[in-house]
Scaffold this motif. Structure first.
Motif, PDB file in Angstrom:
ATOM      1  N   MET A   1       0.838  -1.176   0.000  1.00 39.45           N
ATOM      2  CA  MET A   1       0.000   0.000   0.000  1.00 39.45           C
ATOM      3  C   MET A   1       0.876   1.230   0.000  1.00 39.45           C
ATOM      4  O   MET A   1       1.909   1.284   0.647  1.00 39.45           O
ATOM      5  N   ALA A   4       0.563   7.115   3.164  1.00 36.48           N
ATOM      6  CA  ALA A   4      -0.531   8.089   3.213  1.00 36.48           C
ATOM      7  C   ALA A   4      -0.029   9.477   2.843  1.00 36.48           C
ATOM      8  O   ALA A   4       1.084   9.873   3.187  1.00 36.48           O
ATOM      9  N   GLU A  59     -11.108   0.083  -3.144  1.00 44.49           N
ATOM     10  CA  GLU A  59     -10.849  -0.006  -1.703  1.00 44.49           C
ATOM     11  C   GLU A  59      -9.631   0.817  -1.293  1.00 44.49           C
ATOM     12  O   GLU A  59      -9.661   1.545  -0.293  1.00 44.49           O
ATOM     13  N   THR A  60      -8.575   0.746  -2.066  1.00 49.97           N
ATOM     14  CA  THR A  60      -7.352   1.471  -1.728  1.00 49.97           C
ATOM     15  C   THR A  60      -7.568   2.984  -1.830  1.00 49.97           C
ATOM     16  O   THR A  60      -7.138   3.738  -0.951  1.00 49.97           O
ATOM     17  N   LEU A  62     -10.404   4.578  -1.544  1.00 46.48           N
ATOM     18  CA  LEU A  62     -11.267   4.964  -0.418  1.00 46.48           C
ATOM     19  C   LEU A  62     -10.467   5.094   0.869  1.00 46.48           C
ATOM     20  O   LEU A  62     -10.693   6.022   1.657  1.00 46.48           O
ATOM     21  N   GLU A  63      -9.529   4.194   1.098  1.00 44.54           N
ATOM     22  CA  GLU A  63      -8.673   4.268   2.291  1.00 44.54           C
ATOM     23  C   GLU A  63      -7.848   5.556   2.301  1.00 44.54           C
ATOM     24  O   GLU A  63      -7.625   6.148   3.361  1.00 44.54           O
ATOM     25  N   LEU A  64      -7.390   5.984   1.139  1.00 47.15           N
ATOM     26  CA  LEU A  64      -6.606   7.214   1.050  1.00 47.15           C
ATOM     27  C   LEU A  64      -7.479   8.459   1.199  1.00 47.15           C
ATOM     28  O   LEU A  64      -7.065   9.448   1.808  1.00 47.15           O
ATOM     29  N   GLU A  66     -10.676   8.734   2.540  1.00 46.06           N
ATOM     30  CA  GLU A  66     -11.543   8.794   3.718  1.00 46.06           C
ATOM     31  C   GLU A  66     -11.017   9.720   4.822  1.00 46.06           C
ATOM     32  O   GLU A  66     -11.773  10.555   5.327  1.00 46.06           O
ATOM     33  N   PRO A  67      -9.735   9.650   5.196  1.00 44.47           N
ATOM     34  CA  PRO A  67      -9.245  10.530   6.267  1.00 44.47           C
ATOM     35  C   PRO A  67      -9.352  12.022   5.921  1.00 44.47           C
ATOM     36  O   PRO A  67      -9.383  12.874   6.808  1.00 44.47           O
TER      37      PRO A  67
END
Length: 157
Positions: A1, A4, A59-60, A62-64, A66-67
């Motif tokens: 991954m 961030a 999914e990846t 969204l993970e980036l 979302e915060p």
């Protein structure tokens, strides 16, 4: 991954101006977030008009995003080359929508036409209903619809 990205500095954004960025990969989405995107339209195969991204890409991203509170809208298009879809492709679109919903997509981007070049109202209504209240944006298929004004009116209705 990927590591961030740093938090988005809202002071850099101009009041009232919102920036949507088309991202065709996780790397492009990271750059969009670093550049201050307010919304990401996520697809793959942009040179071919864009197609639905993989579940892993969704999914990846969204993970980036979302915060930072940046919504991700996923393109639903099972293949390049036009916007008229047969029953099998329609099934793929519905399955992709449900997969993206399960992953947390904030909205969807679609373009669906009938063989006559009109907005495919039936399919559009079905996708809107299945989106469970998430935003659904009608995209560039409107540009090739038989009657632009009618297509825009139908898409907004």
């Amino acid at each position: 991954m990927s590591p961030a990205a740093p938090p988005f500095d809202e002071s850099a954004a101009q009041p009232g101006i919102r920036i949507e960025v088309l991202a065709t990969s996780v790397g492009a989405a990271r750059l969009a977030l670093l550049g201050g995107a307010d919304r990401i339209e996520l697809c793959e195969n942009d040179p071919m008009g864009g197609t639905t991204p993989s579940a892993g890409t969704i999914e990846t991203v969204l993970e980036l995003a979302e915060p930072r509170g940046v919504p991700v809208h996923v393109m639903l298009r099972p293949r390049p080359g036009g916007f008229v879809f047969d029953r099998h492709e329609r099934s793929v679109m519905r399955r992709d929508l449900h997969t993206a919903l399960g992953l947390g997509a904030h909205g969807f981007v679609v373009g669906v036409l009938t063989a006559d070049g009109d907005v495919d109202r039936r399919l559009l209504d079905e996708l809107v209903e299945e989106a469970q209240g998430r935003a659904v944006t009608f995209h560039r298929a409107v540009d090739i619809a038989r009657e632009l004004e009618v297509a825009v009116e139908t898409a907004f209705d």
